[in-house]
Design a protein around this motif. Structure first.
Motif, short mmCIF file in Angstrom:
data_model
loop_
_atom_site.label_atom_id
_atom_site.label_comp_id
_atom_site.label_asym_id
_atom_site.label_seq_id
_atom_site.Cartn_x
_atom_site.Cartn_y
_atom_site.Cartn_z
N UNK A 95 -8.37 -16.50 16.25
CA UNK A 95 -7.32 -15.86 15.45
C UNK A 95 -7.51 -14.36 15.46
N UNK A 96 -6.41 -13.62 15.51
CA UNK A 96 -6.48 -12.15 15.49
C UNK A 96 -6.67 -11.64 14.07
N UNK A 97 -6.47 -12.48 13.07
CA UNK A 97 -6.59 -12.08 11.67
C UNK A 97 -8.05 -12.15 11.23
N UNK A 98 -8.44 -11.23 10.36
CA UNK A 98 -9.81 -11.26 9.85
C UNK A 98 -10.05 -12.59 9.14
N UNK A 99 -11.10 -13.34 9.52
CA UNK A 99 -11.29 -14.68 8.96
C UNK A 99 -11.53 -14.71 7.46
N UNK A 100 -12.24 -13.70 6.93
CA UNK A 100 -12.53 -13.71 5.50
C UNK A 100 -11.28 -13.42 4.67
N UNK A 101 -10.52 -12.40 5.08
CA UNK A 101 -9.32 -12.09 4.31
C UNK A 101 -8.28 -13.21 4.45
N UNK A 102 -8.22 -13.84 5.61
CA UNK A 102 -7.29 -14.96 5.79
C UNK A 102 -7.66 -16.11 4.88
N UNK A 103 -8.95 -16.37 4.77
CA UNK A 103 -9.42 -17.47 3.93
C UNK A 103 -9.23 -17.20 2.45
N UNK A 104 -9.51 -15.96 2.03
CA UNK A 104 -9.51 -15.63 0.61
C UNK A 104 -8.18 -15.11 0.09
N UNK A 105 -7.26 -14.79 0.96
CA UNK A 105 -5.98 -14.20 0.55
C UNK A 105 -5.28 -14.98 -0.56
N UNK A 106 -5.20 -16.33 -0.47
CA UNK A 106 -4.52 -17.06 -1.56
C UNK A 106 -5.17 -16.86 -2.93
N UNK A 107 -6.49 -16.65 -2.94
CA UNK A 107 -7.20 -16.50 -4.22
C UNK A 107 -7.03 -15.10 -4.81
N UNK A 108 -6.59 -14.15 -3.97
CA UNK A 108 -6.39 -12.79 -4.42
C UNK A 108 -4.92 -12.49 -4.70
N UNK A 109 -4.09 -13.52 -4.67
CA UNK A 109 -2.65 -13.30 -4.83
C UNK A 109 -2.31 -12.72 -6.20
N UNK A 110 -3.16 -12.96 -7.18
CA UNK A 110 -2.90 -12.44 -8.53
C UNK A 110 -3.30 -10.98 -8.68
N UNK A 111 -3.97 -10.42 -7.68
CA UNK A 111 -4.42 -9.03 -7.76
C UNK A 111 -3.28 -8.09 -7.37
N UNK A 112 -2.32 -7.96 -8.25
CA UNK A 112 -1.18 -7.08 -8.00
C UNK A 112 -1.18 -5.97 -9.05
N UNK A 113 -0.66 -4.80 -8.72
CA UNK A 113 -0.62 -3.70 -9.69
C UNK A 113 0.13 -4.09 -10.96
N UNK A 114 -0.39 -3.67 -12.10
CA UNK A 114 0.24 -4.00 -13.38
C UNK A 114 1.00 -2.83 -13.98
N UNK A 115 1.07 -1.72 -13.25
CA UNK A 115 1.78 -0.54 -13.76
C UNK A 115 2.42 0.19 -12.58
N UNK A 116 3.60 0.79 -12.80
CA UNK A 116 4.24 1.55 -11.72
C UNK A 116 3.58 2.91 -11.48
N UNK A 117 2.73 3.36 -12.40
CA UNK A 117 2.08 4.67 -12.27
C UNK A 117 0.98 4.63 -11.22
N UNK A 118 1.08 5.42 -10.14
CA UNK A 118 0.02 5.44 -9.13
C UNK A 118 -1.35 5.82 -9.70
N UNK A 119 -1.36 6.79 -10.61
CA UNK A 119 -2.64 7.22 -11.19
C UNK A 119 -3.29 6.11 -11.99
N UNK A 120 -2.50 5.42 -12.81
CA UNK A 120 -3.05 4.32 -13.59
C UNK A 120 -3.52 3.18 -12.69
N UNK A 121 -2.75 2.92 -11.62
CA UNK A 121 -3.15 1.87 -10.69
C UNK A 121 -4.50 2.19 -10.06
N UNK A 122 -4.67 3.45 -9.65
CA UNK A 122 -5.94 3.85 -9.06
C UNK A 122 -7.09 3.75 -10.06
N UNK A 123 -6.83 4.17 -11.29
CA UNK A 123 -7.87 4.08 -12.33
C UNK A 123 -8.26 2.62 -12.60
#
Length: 211
Positions: A95-123
């Motif tokens: 596979x051309x896709x990184x095996x670890x990220x391909x395997x773990x991607x479904x478990x990280x689906x909830x890791x989405x930004x909770x604010x529209x502010x770029x600064x707050x997202x970075x913090x």
């Protein structure tokens, strides 16, 4: 010294939940001598100190006893992680896709930004990485923010399994909502950079250069 500690370890292995006095009587050493060596063994993680309710001290409190530490050593954990990562990589070699990220991607689906502010997202992203054991911060640059990670909690895994490094970029992208490019990789061996640097490319991207 080492012979004495080896003898203490052997006795504790055969007599779990023994006291310093028990060990001293068996090895013909003073309790003070035994405690000196026991303190070193506890610091090294080779034995555990346990208060045994079934055994009372002279003051009626549970006696302090000792047993072999059953927690896997750092060396064992590193060996196991290397073995698992190599196995995952081997299974995904076509596979051309990184095996670890391909395997773990479904478990990280909830890791989405909770604010529209770029600064707050970075913090928020930086605080999350600190919670994972990193020393982390971000800096404003003319071309855009740069995220900086040090104190890699995986080290020395990246030496033999570099695929694990892409997880950092994957996590950062998921949490920050920025597309990132890794421009420096840490190497904790002497004389090499001690930080990983991730340059932001654009906000709101779902994938990035390291996934």
């Amino acid at each position: 010294m080492e012979d004495t500690r080896s003898a203490i370890l052997s006795f504790i292995q055969q007599h779990p939940f023994c006291t310093a006095k028990d060990i001293g009587n068996a090895l013909n050493l003073t309790t003070a001598d035994i405690r000196y060596h026991i303190n070193i063994l506890v610091r090294e993680g080779k034995i555990q100190q346990v208060n045994a309710p079934g055994r009372a001290s002279n003051r009626g409190r549970p006696a302090t006893t000792f047993r072999i530490n059953t927690v896997p050593s750092a060396h064992t954990i590193i060996w196991l992680c290397e073995l698992l990562i190599k196995g995952i990589t081997e299974l995904s070699k076509d596979s051309s896709e990184n095996p670890l990220t391909a395997l773990l991607s479904p478990y990280f689906s909830a890791l989405v930004p909770t604010t529209p502010s770029p600064t707050l997202r970075l913090n928020q992203t930086i605080e999350a990485m600190k919670g994972l054991g990193y020393e982390a911060h971000w800096e404003a640059h003319f071309t855009g923010p740069v995220l900086i990670l040090s104190n890699c909690p995986y080290w020395p895994l990246p030496v033999k399994t570099p695929h694990i490094c892409t997880l950092d970029g994957f996590l950062l992208e998921k949490m920050s909502g920025f597309q990132l490019e890794q421009i420096q990789r840490a190497n904790l061996d002497s004389g090499h950079p001690t930080t990983c640097l991730f340059k932001t490319i654009s906000p709101g991207s779902k994938t990035g250069a390291n996934t």
